[in-house]
Design a protein around this motif. Structure first.
Motif, mmCIF file in Angstrom:
data_model
loop_
_atom_site.group_PDB
_atom_site.id
_atom_site.type_symbol
_atom_site.label_atom_id
_atom_site.label_comp_id
_atom_site.label_asym_id
_atom_site.label_seq_id
_atom_site.Cartn_x
_atom_site.Cartn_y
_atom_site.Cartn_z
ATOM 1 N N ARG A 77 0.757 -1.112 0.064
ATOM 2 C CA ARG A 77 0.063 0.013 0.067
ATOM 3 C C ARG A 77 0.920 1.297 -0.009
ATOM 4 N N VAL A 78 2.120 1.122 0.244
ATOM 5 C CA VAL A 78 3.145 2.167 0.365
ATOM 6 C C VAL A 78 4.253 1.623 -0.051
ATOM 7 N N LEU A 79 4.909 2.543 -1.167
ATOM 8 C CA LEU A 79 6.273 1.980 -1.728
ATOM 9 C C LEU A 79 7.327 3.204 -1.490
ATOM 10 N N VAL A 80 8.375 3.073 -0.991
ATOM 11 C CA VAL A 80 9.400 4.155 -0.928
ATOM 12 C C VAL A 80 10.388 3.729 -1.450
ATOM 13 N N VAL A 109 13.832 -4.496 -0.081
ATOM 14 C CA VAL A 109 14.529 -5.169 -1.369
ATOM 15 C C VAL A 109 15.670 -4.222 -1.901
ATOM 16 N N TYR A 110 16.696 -4.989 -2.302
ATOM 17 C CA TYR A 110 17.822 -4.321 -2.892
ATOM 18 C C TYR A 110 18.736 -5.317 -3.586
ATOM 19 N N GLY A 111 19.524 -5.092 -4.658
ATOM 20 C CA GLY A 111 20.312 -5.983 -5.194
ATOM 21 C C GLY A 111 21.154 -6.562 -4.323
ATOM 22 N N GLY A 112 21.997 -7.537 -4.870
ATOM 23 C CA GLY A 112 23.248 -7.990 -4.147
ATOM 24 C C GLY A 112 22.648 -9.288 -3.320
ATOM 25 N N LEU A 129 6.525 -1.348 1.682
ATOM 26 C CA LEU A 129 7.401 -1.943 0.840
ATOM 27 C C LEU A 129 8.762 -0.605 0.564
ATOM 28 N N VAL A 130 10.065 -0.804 1.150
ATOM 29 C CA VAL A 130 11.102 -0.095 0.694
ATOM 30 C C VAL A 130 12.219 -0.789 -0.329
ATOM 31 N N GLY A 131 12.403 -0.243 -1.277
ATOM 32 C CA GLY A 131 13.660 -0.787 -2.376
ATOM 33 C C GLY A 131 14.223 0.215 -3.081
#
Length: 449
Positions: A77-80, A109-112, A129-131
């Protein structure tokens, strides 16, 4: 009549949210938090312009969680969106602490890292969600990230996201989002590229500005000292670290090689008290080093500009520019690591002769003259030089810093400074070239024949 001190209780937050702030020991909101709160609560698109260390994360989280209501959905519902994996971890930690008495599923979520693990967690349902842009795009294109329930999009450090080359990923993400949402953007600078993205994807955003972006923080005492070469700068650091007031220190250099060299020297003087961060270090190492520094198990960190933006590290006593950054903007972001949360801080820059021209440009950019310090008389002057200090061509190259993006000036300059060109030396005397018409000339010659 005395004005009452602002308090978070003025925001009339839900009991669960206020209790989390109380346990955190937070009482008084920062100016950006006070100004942004009612605008974000209005539901309009928002652009927040504020310096680093002003509390931007809570500025957008508090109104979001005040409006939070239970909703039966497994999609975010919220994306940062933030520029770095370290900032993802930091924002997730803040959200987790802030919502400890609320039922909100938060994930970063992030790469690596293993994308399959992230896919499994997203399949189970996430509310907040933060990414980073790249990993978010990958997950959405693979069908594991849906945005049909998205209510709010927050883009933090938008100028940095674009400067790191994530424009394509951001454009793809914004195209995937539903139109009915609130957009909240925070940035330290407003460039032409940021403006272009705003015109395309935002709906008449309201600007909330704390101060002219890029002006130096008033609670930071800036000084500089002229040092002849890099190895003498190392001697200067060794001498200053004998002062117990240099208790929590960030040492900035421009490259990985000089970072590793300085780390080796500091390890000789104070084994186990220092960390080093740059792009060659693994993700786990970087996160562990930051955690050790936060827990005060390390005295300081040597780093490149990996840490110059976004990271909120408390109680840094000194920021030292052993080498100048690649742009005046990054000087502002570097020194912004100290003097945070209304506390004072010290910023010291060690300037070699070949850096002086660019140092002047930084001061013009800030529209402020930095106080010079006298070089200690007992400082050991090294005759040893780095390769780039011996190679005059390399030094000349170092002076030709990248030009600030047009339109990215932090504030309106005074009349006396409006004629000053803040770009690199190469910008002052641009090479004049004539447009070529070789193709046209060939056609004319062919007709004559």
């Amino acid at each position: 009549m005395e004005l009452s001190t602002p308090s978070f209780t003025d925001f009339d937050l839900p009991k669960a949210l206020q209790k989390a702030l109380d346990e955190w020991g937070l009482i008084t909101p920062t100016p950006i938090q006070q100004r942004a709160f009612p605008v974000i609560m209005s539901g309009k698109d928002v652009i927040g312009i504020a310096q680093t260390g002003t509390g931007k994360t809570l500025a957008y989280l508090l109104p979001i969680f005040k409006q939070w209501r239970f909703q039966q959905t497994d999609a975010p519902r919220v994306l940062v969106v933030v520029p770095t994996r370290e900032l993802v971890v930091q924002v997730v930690e803040v959200v987790t602490q802030l919502t400890q008495f609320m039922t909100i599923r938060t994930f970063g979520v992030y790469g690596g890292t293993n994308i399959n693990t992230q896919k499994d967690i997203l399949t189970g349902g996430v509310d907040f969600l933060v990414g980073t842009p790249g990993r978010l795009m990958d997950l959405s294109l693979d069908g594991y990230l849906r945005f049909d329930s998205l209510q709010k999009l927050v883009i933090d450090e938008f100028d940095e996201i674009l400067s790191q080359g994530f424009r394509h990923q951001m454009t793809t993400l914004l195209d995937l989002l539903k139109n009915k949402r609130q957009n909240i953007l925070f940035s330290a600078t407003m460039t032409d590229e940021v403006d272009e993205m705003l015109d395309t994807f935002f709906n008449l955003p309201v600007e909330v500005s704390l101060a002219p972006s890029g002006t130096p923080l008033e609670q930071i005492n800036q000084q500089f000292v002229e040092i002849p070469n890099f190895y003498t700068k190392i001697n200067y650091i060794e001498q200053q670290l004998k002062d117990p007031q240099w208790e929590r220190v960030l040492l900035f250099v421009s490259g990985k090689r000089t970072a590793d060299l300085l780390f080796e020297k500091l390890e000789e003087w104070e084994p186990g008290r220092w960390g080093v961060l740059h792009s060659n270090k693994s993700q786990n190492y970087r996160l562990q080093t930051l955690a050790q520094f936060q827990e005060k198990n390390l005295r300081g960190i040597i780093t490149t500009d990996v840490m110059a933006r976004g990271l909120d590290i408390r109680d840094i006593s000194h920021v030292v520019n052993i080498e100048l950054p690649q742009s005046p903007e990054y000087y502002i972001h570097r020194i912004g690591r100290t003097g945070r949360a209304e506390k004072t801080g010290e910023a010291v820059s060690l300037i070699a002769p070949y850096e002086m021209e660019f140092w002047i440009e930084i001061q013009l950019f800030m529209d402020q003259e930095v106080t010079p310090m006298v070089c200690p008389t007992d400082l050991e002057i090294s005759t040893r030089k780095m390769d780039f200090e011996i190679d005059k061509k390399k030094i000349k190259f170092l002076l030709k810093r990248p030009k600030p993006s047009e339109g990215a000036a932090f504030h309106e300059k005074s009349d006396k400074n409006k004629k000053v060109n803040l770009g690199g030396p190469g910008k002052r005397n641009p090479r004049k070239t004539k447009p070529t018409n070789r193709g046209v000339e060939r056609k004319r010659s062919a007709k004559k024949k």
